[in-house]
Design a protein around this motif. Structure first.
Motif, mmCIF file in Angstrom:
data_model
loop_
_atom_site.group_PDB
_atom_site.id
_atom_site.type_symbol
_atom_site.label_atom_id
_atom_site.label_comp_id
_atom_site.label_asym_id
_atom_site.label_seq_id
_atom_site.Cartn_x
_atom_site.Cartn_y
_atom_site.Cartn_z
ATOM 1 N N SER B 293 -11.141 6.910 -11.819
ATOM 2 C CA SER B 293 -10.164 6.714 -10.750
ATOM 3 C C SER B 293 -8.764 6.850 -11.328
ATOM 4 O O SER B 293 -8.536 6.601 -12.518
ATOM 5 C CB SER B 293 -10.335 5.326 -10.140
ATOM 6 O OG SER B 293 -9.299 5.095 -9.209
ATOM 7 N N ASP B 304 -12.979 -0.231 -4.938
ATOM 8 C CA ASP B 304 -13.877 0.431 -3.983
ATOM 9 C C ASP B 304 -14.691 1.478 -4.743
ATOM 10 O O ASP B 304 -14.226 2.599 -4.990
ATOM 11 C CB ASP B 304 -13.042 1.088 -2.871
ATOM 12 C CG ASP B 304 -13.939 1.750 -1.845
ATOM 13 O OD1 ASP B 304 -15.184 1.683 -2.000
ATOM 14 O OD2 ASP B 304 -13.399 2.330 -0.885
ATOM 15 N N THR B 305 -15.932 1.100 -5.137
ATOM 16 C CA THR B 305 -16.718 1.972 -6.008
ATOM 17 C C THR B 305 -17.113 3.280 -5.322
ATOM 18 O O THR B 305 -17.460 4.241 -5.977
ATOM 19 C CB THR B 305 -17.992 1.256 -6.496
ATOM 20 O OG1 THR B 305 -18.634 0.660 -5.371
ATOM 21 C CG2 THR B 305 -17.652 0.184 -7.513
ATOM 22 N N ASP B 306 -17.051 3.327 -4.005
ATOM 23 C CA ASP B 306 -17.431 4.553 -3.306
ATOM 24 C C ASP B 306 -16.411 5.663 -3.508
ATOM 25 O O ASP B 306 -16.731 6.834 -3.342
ATOM 26 C CB ASP B 306 -17.560 4.280 -1.796
ATOM 27 C CG ASP B 306 -18.780 3.437 -1.500
ATOM 28 O OD1 ASP B 306 -19.658 3.368 -2.388
ATOM 29 O OD2 ASP B 306 -18.830 2.832 -0.410
ATOM 30 N N ARG B 307 -15.182 5.285 -3.827
ATOM 31 C CA ARG B 307 -14.132 6.301 -3.923
ATOM 32 C C ARG B 307 -13.923 6.815 -5.341
ATOM 33 O O ARG B 307 -13.004 7.581 -5.587
ATOM 34 C CB ARG B 307 -12.821 5.741 -3.343
ATOM 35 C CG ARG B 307 -12.956 5.491 -1.843
ATOM 36 C CD ARG B 307 -11.659 5.018 -1.234
ATOM 37 N NE ARG B 307 -10.544 5.919 -1.557
ATOM 38 C CZ ARG B 307 -9.275 5.586 -1.350
ATOM 39 N NH1 ARG B 307 -8.965 4.403 -0.863
ATOM 40 N NH2 ARG B 307 -8.310 6.447 -1.625
#
Ligand SMILES: Nc1ncnc2c1ncn2[C@@H]1O[C@H](COP(=O)(O)OP(=O)(O)OP(=O)(O)O)[C@@H](O)[C@H]1O
Ligand SMILES: [Mg+2]
Lengths: 217, 383
Positions: B293, B304-307
């Motif tokens: 990230s 937010d691990t999804d991003r």
């Protein structure tokens, strides 16, 4: 159906006696044919050029009528079972030799290479690899040879009561008992079917390694 | 050692399959014969166990001419594996494997016990023992072929394209298995293939043959890739030999950075201290990488691990090669490769630039060694 299994005394056998005689006269020649075919076929596999003339010869033998064989053989063996069985044995070659040759040749080359590479000598390779793998083809040949031999035995009646069940055909004529002929034909057919079934069973027992029909992969 | 001494094989039809070939095949190592179809690989292999007799020249096994012992004794002392395994279709798996011990006169029980032991060694379930070859997959059959070749514990193993008839995934499994078995047993293996990647992966030494049965080059795989002897070898190695060569360079000396690695629960203070890095690698609480990230997109305490961006394929420093590390860096959208330990926990990250430098260093080291080697040789000649 009274007396369907009662046979005229000139046949010199009971019904079951004739059946036994018939089987012996039919099967011994096939056995002899097999023993003869194995080395002949091996020669044909080893030396390819031998195969076409051998095939030609067996075909010619098969084309000679049994009567002609009888004429010659009677001088040596008389009106005996042997005289009947020799032509039958020779006839079986026409099926057995190609069956064995094809069977032995069907062994995959990489199987032979593997056997050679593992240090099999020629004799061991023949008995432990080629022959077992040829079994299905050999038995296929035996089935044809056996059934045809069972039906051909009847011609032995031509040389005086040496045709086993075939002799009943002769008696049917002279005694005007057509039922004897029906009996003979039916019995011969049943014997053929039973012998065939027995060979199929032998094959199943000898080749557990073959993919079964319907089995997965 | 197997010494192939200027051997020529001329078949009766005049084909010269092997032309004055000399090779010293080292003990307890895998020597690969590789080359295009028809270049005489199988012929060469089969001359070693005398399935083919040379027209000229000779072959020595530990200094003795192989013709001095009875041919079947020689063959039983060499395992042989071929494409499609060449199994005996009329024998069970166990009896296939027990073949050579039985030929050597071992009692049936003993041979079968040995066969069962080998099934385990080559990774076959012993439940398959009573099956027949047609009931096995191609890969399993090939394993049986290897087990059968090993059954009498021969010092030499001859393998002719053993894995070429199975799909790539199974092939890779079989190759890894062979390397594992070899590390345990230390056989002298001669391995034939036409697949240069397989040759490079398996070979301690690789002999490249060209059509007509002449030797083009005989060298360890790294040397083959760095210094192909001629355009034929270069061409045979393929276009990406530079990349493939990286497989032989270790990652031990790569300088890893740990600063850009943060755990998913990192606080504001910790994030602020790392703000200088272009990307941060976020790991879970056990230290396993989750993704990349940009630092300013991370919210302290609530990532937010999804991003997160994918992190490619990580490498294990010291175990994996520079090729794997570079692959990881190229696969990662950030251009950084992730290093992990044996348990998959991130131990640092490394940029493409750093990997590039490591490659240059490795190259110059090889060049120095080659120069030293050449100088040494010159001295030997001069002296
Ligand atoms: N028994 C034989 N008789 C005549 N020529 C042969 C024989 N065996 C092989 N050859 C020829 O010798 C040459 C080398 O054959 P060989 O089988 O050793 O090649 P190879 O490198 O193993 O090829 P491939 O990768 O296709 O297996 C080929 O030109 C082939 O046609
Ligand atoms: Mg080959």
């Amino acid at each position: 159906m009274n007396g369907f299994f009662d046979l005229p005394s000139d046949l010199q056998h009971s019904y079951l006696g004739l059946v036994g005689l018939h089987l012996r006269e039919a099967l011994l020649p096939v056995l002899a044919g097999l023993l003869l075919s194995l080395p002949i076929a091996q020669l044909c596999v080893r030396f390819r050029w031998v195969y076409p003339p051998v095939l030609g010869l067996t075909t010619v033998l098969y084309a000679i009528p049994s009567l002609a064989f009888f004429v010659v053989l009677i001088d040596y063996f008389g009106q005996s079972e042997t005289t009947v069985m020799i032509p039958l044995a020779l006839y079986s070659l026409v099926v057995l030799v190609p069956a064995i040759v094809d069977g032995v040749r069907s062994v995959p080359p990489e199987t032979l290479a593997a056997a050679q590479a593992m240090g099999f000598g020629a004799v061991r390779r023949y008995f432990q690899v080629q022959l077992p793998i040829a079994v299905p083809a050999i038995i296929a040949g035996l089935r044809v040879a056996t059934v045809s031999s069972i039906s051909l035995v009847s011609v032995g009646m031509l040389i005086g009561n040496q045709g086993a069940l075939g002799n009943m055909l002769y008696d049917a004529q002279i005694y005007h008992r057509p039922v004897l002929a029906v009996n003979a034909v039916l019995t011969i057919a049943v014997l053929g079917l039973l012998a065939d079934a027995a060979l199929v069973l032998v094959r199943l027992l000898l080749t557990p390694w073959m993919p079964r029909k319907g089995a997965a992969r | 050692m197997i010494r192939i001494d200027s051997v020529t094989k001329r078949y009766p039809d005049g084909t010269v399959a092997v032309d004055r070939l000399s090779l010293d095949i080292p003990d307890r190592a895998i020597t690969v014969l590789v080359g295009p179809s028809g270049c005489g690989k199988t012929t060469t292999l089969r001359m070693i166990n005398r399935m083919v007799e040379p027209s000229e020249g000779g072959i020595l096994l530990d200094g003795k001419d192989i013709r001095q012992q009875p041919v079947n004794t020689l063959r039983r002392s060499m395992g042989y594996v071929i494409q499609n395994a060449g199994l005996f279709q009329h024998r069970t798996i166990l009896d296939n494997i027990a073949t050579v011990p039985r030929l050597l006169g071992r009692p049936k029980q003993q041979a079968r016990a040995r066969a069962a032991e080998l099934m385990e060694r080559v990774g076959l379930d012993t439940a398959l023992a009573k099956r027949y070859p047609y009931q096995l997959s191609g890969g399993q059959q090939q394993r049986v072929g290897v087990a059968r070749a090993l059954a009498a514990d021969p010092p030499v193993l001859l393998m002719d394209e053993p894995f070429s008839a199975v799909d790539p995934v199974v092939r890779k499994g079989l190759q890894d298995e062979l390397l594992r078995i070899q590390s345990e047993l230390g056989k002298t293996i001669v391995f034939v293939t036409h697949d240069i990647d397989e040759a490079i992966k398996l070979g301690t030494m690789v002999a490249v043959l060209r059509t007509g049965g002449r030797l083009a080059q005989f060298a360890p795989p790294a040397e083959l890739l760095s210094a192909p002897a001629d355009p034929f070898v270069e061409d045979f190695l393929g276009a990406d030999r530079g990349i493939r060569r990286l497989s032989f360079f270790p990652t031990t000396e790569l300088e890893l950075q740990t600063a850009p690695v943060v755990a998913v629960d990192a606080g504001a203070e910790q994030l602020a201290s790392r703000a200088g890095a272009p990307y941060l690698l976020v790991t879970d609480l056990d230290g396993r990488p989750l993704g990349w990230s940009e630092p300013d997109r991370l919210t302290a305490g609530a990532v937010d691990t999804d991003r997160l961006l994918p992190y490619g394929r990580p490498f294990v420093p010291g175990t994996d090669s520079l090729r794997t590390a570079l692959d990881g860096a190229v696969l990662s959208p950030t251009g950084w490769a992730v290093a992990v330990d044996g348990e998959g926990r991130a131990v640092g990250v490394v940029s493409q630039q750093v990997i590039g430098e490591a490659i240059r260093t490795a190259h110059s080291r090889v060049a120095e060694q080659a120069a030293e080697h050449a100088a040494g040789q010159a001295e030997v000649k001069a002296g």
